[in-house]
Design a protein around this motif. Structure first.
Motif, mmCIF file in Angstrom:
data_model
loop_
_atom_site.group_PDB
_atom_site.id
_atom_site.type_symbol
_atom_site.label_atom_id
_atom_site.label_comp_id
_atom_site.label_asym_id
_atom_site.label_seq_id
_atom_site.Cartn_x
_atom_site.Cartn_y
_atom_site.Cartn_z
ATOM 1 N N GLY A 85 48.119 45.018 33.302
ATOM 2 C CA GLY A 85 48.918 45.834 32.381
ATOM 3 C C GLY A 85 48.049 46.626 31.427
ATOM 4 O O GLY A 85 48.321 47.800 31.161
ATOM 5 N N ALA A 86 46.989 45.987 30.922
ATOM 6 C CA ALA A 86 46.075 46.681 30.010
ATOM 7 C C ALA A 86 45.363 47.822 30.728
ATOM 8 O O ALA A 86 45.191 48.907 30.171
ATOM 9 C CB ALA A 86 45.057 45.698 29.434
ATOM 10 N N LEU A 87 44.981 47.605 31.994
ATOM 11 C CA LEU A 87 44.318 48.654 32.760
ATOM 12 C C LEU A 87 45.265 49.823 33.021
ATOM 13 O O LEU A 87 44.893 50.986 32.854
ATOM 14 C CB LEU A 87 43.783 48.094 34.082
ATOM 15 C CG LEU A 87 43.060 49.085 34.990
ATOM 16 C CD1 LEU A 87 41.840 49.687 34.287
ATOM 17 C CD2 LEU A 87 42.665 48.411 36.295
ATOM 18 N N VAL A 88 46.491 49.522 33.389
ATOM 19 C CA VAL A 88 47.485 50.572 33.629
ATOM 20 C C VAL A 88 47.736 51.363 32.342
ATOM 21 O O VAL A 88 47.779 52.601 32.359
ATOM 22 C CB VAL A 88 48.798 49.982 34.188
ATOM 23 C CG1 VAL A 88 49.912 51.004 34.179
ATOM 24 C CG2 VAL A 88 48.571 49.436 35.596
ATOM 25 N N ASP A 89 47.888 50.664 31.230
ATOM 26 C CA ASP A 89 48.095 51.338 29.944
ATOM 27 C C ASP A 89 46.911 52.247 29.607
ATOM 28 O O ASP A 89 47.089 53.387 29.170
ATOM 29 C CB ASP A 89 48.298 50.330 28.815
ATOM 30 C CG ASP A 89 49.633 49.619 28.902
ATOM 31 O OD1 ASP A 89 50.523 50.088 29.649
ATOM 32 O OD2 ASP A 89 49.782 48.576 28.228
ATOM 33 N N PHE A 90 45.703 51.717 29.810
ATOM 34 C CA PHE A 90 44.509 52.509 29.523
ATOM 35 C C PHE A 90 44.462 53.757 30.396
ATOM 36 O O PHE A 90 44.227 54.864 29.902
ATOM 37 C CB PHE A 90 43.240 51.683 29.728
ATOM 38 C CG PHE A 90 41.994 52.515 29.650
ATOM 39 C CD1 PHE A 90 41.478 52.888 28.418
ATOM 40 C CD2 PHE A 90 41.366 52.953 30.796
ATOM 41 C CE1 PHE A 90 40.346 53.693 28.342
ATOM 42 C CE2 PHE A 90 40.230 53.751 30.732
ATOM 43 C CZ PHE A 90 39.724 54.118 29.497
ATOM 44 N N ARG A 124 39.347 41.644 38.710
ATOM 45 C CA ARG A 124 39.831 40.829 37.582
ATOM 46 C C ARG A 124 41.237 41.243 37.176
ATOM 47 O O ARG A 124 42.081 40.411 36.864
ATOM 48 C CB ARG A 124 38.874 40.935 36.398
ATOM 49 C CG ARG A 124 37.580 40.187 36.596
ATOM 50 C CD ARG A 124 36.754 40.089 35.330
ATOM 51 N NE ARG A 124 36.473 41.364 34.689
ATOM 52 C CZ ARG A 124 35.413 42.126 34.955
ATOM 53 N NH1 ARG A 124 34.540 41.761 35.847
ATOM 54 N NH2 ARG A 124 35.235 43.263 34.308
ATOM 55 N N ALA A 125 41.498 42.534 37.167
ATOM 56 C CA ALA A 125 42.826 43.025 36.772
ATOM 57 C C ALA A 125 43.892 42.576 37.763
ATOM 58 O O ALA A 125 45.008 42.236 37.366
ATOM 59 C CB ALA A 125 42.817 44.540 36.651
ATOM 60 N N LEU A 126 43.554 42.572 39.047
ATOM 61 C CA LEU A 126 44.532 42.164 40.053
ATOM 62 C C LEU A 126 44.823 40.661 40.014
ATOM 63 O O LEU A 126 45.875 40.223 40.470
ATOM 64 C CB LEU A 126 44.054 42.561 41.456
ATOM 65 C CG LEU A 126 44.047 44.070 41.715
ATOM 66 C CD1 LEU A 126 43.380 44.365 43.056
ATOM 67 C CD2 LEU A 126 45.452 44.638 41.668
ATOM 68 N N GLU A 127 43.923 39.899 39.439
ATOM 69 C CA GLU A 127 44.111 38.447 39.330
ATOM 70 C C GLU A 127 44.881 38.045 38.084
ATOM 71 O O GLU A 127 45.361 36.926 37.999
ATOM 72 C CB GLU A 127 42.743 37.745 39.315
ATOM 73 C CG GLU A 127 41.997 37.872 40.629
ATOM 74 C CD GLU A 127 40.565 37.382 40.534
ATOM 75 O OE1 GLU A 127 40.098 37.047 39.412
ATOM 76 O OE2 GLU A 127 39.900 37.338 41.583
ATOM 77 N N ASP A 128 45.007 38.934 37.133
ATOM 78 C CA ASP A 128 45.605 38.595 35.838
ATOM 79 C C ASP A 128 46.592 39.687 35.426
ATOM 80 O O ASP A 128 46.186 40.812 35.136
ATOM 81 C CB ASP A 128 44.487 38.468 34.801
ATOM 82 C CG ASP A 128 44.980 38.114 33.415
ATOM 83 O OD1 ASP A 128 46.206 38.141 33.152
ATOM 84 O OD2 ASP A 128 44.129 37.816 32.558
ATOM 85 N N PRO A 129 47.897 39.353 35.381
ATOM 86 C CA PRO A 129 48.900 40.368 35.031
ATOM 87 C C PRO A 129 48.663 41.038 33.679
ATOM 88 O O PRO A 129 48.935 42.229 33.526
ATOM 89 C CB PRO A 129 50.212 39.588 35.028
ATOM 90 C CG PRO A 129 49.960 38.398 35.900
ATOM 91 C CD PRO A 129 48.502 38.070 35.723
ATOM 92 N N GLU A 130 48.139 40.310 32.701
ATOM 93 C CA GLU A 130 47.871 40.920 31.389
ATOM 94 C C GLU A 130 46.762 41.962 31.489
ATOM 95 O O GLU A 130 46.869 43.045 30.915
ATOM 96 C CB GLU A 130 47.497 39.858 30.361
ATOM 97 C CG GLU A 130 48.707 39.147 29.787
ATOM 98 C CD GLU A 130 48.318 38.216 28.658
ATOM 99 O OE1 GLU A 130 47.470 38.587 27.819
ATOM 100 O OE2 GLU A 130 48.886 37.112 28.613
ATOM 101 N N ARG A 131 45.705 41.621 32.196
ATOM 102 C CA ARG A 131 44.620 42.586 32.387
ATOM 103 C C ARG A 131 45.093 43.790 33.190
ATOM 104 O O ARG A 131 44.710 44.918 32.913
ATOM 105 C CB ARG A 131 43.440 41.941 33.099
ATOM 106 C CG ARG A 131 42.603 41.094 32.218
ATOM 107 C CD ARG A 131 41.366 40.640 32.934
ATOM 108 N NE ARG A 131 40.547 39.854 32.029
ATOM 109 C CZ ARG A 131 39.614 39.025 32.408
ATOM 110 N NH1 ARG A 131 39.357 38.868 33.700
ATOM 111 N NH2 ARG A 131 38.918 38.347 31.537
#
Length: 88
Positions: free
Chosen positions: A59-64, A50-57
């Protein structure tokens, strides 16, 4: 975004590190244990897809991961030296 592992449980593995040379093995073991666990593995793979399909997700995963893992591990390792002579 729900992370299927407890960051504190994962970070506890880093408390026993005595030298910076031990870090790579601890990181790989933690990743493999999480990725292959029947409890967390499927959820982590789905989260990553899901994160790889959505730049916002993404970014949120990287931040986390930066806040929950990289920063605490870096702080723990500050001042540790490599165990091999001649390494800086």
């Amino acid at each position: 975004m729900e992370i299927p592992v407890e960051p504190q449980e994962v970070l506890a593995r880093f408390e026993a590190i005595g030298t910076a040379d031990e870090l790579p093995e601890v990181i790989v073991r933690a990743f493999v244990d999480i990725w292959e666990s029947p409890r967390s593995g499927p959820q982590m793979r789905a989260l990553l897809r899901r994160a790889l399909e959505d730049p916002e997700r993404f970014g949120a995963l990287v931040d986390f991961l930066s806040t929950a893992a990289v920063e605490p591990v870096s702080a723990r390792l500050e001042g540790l030296s490599p165990s091999r002579p001649g390494c800086a």
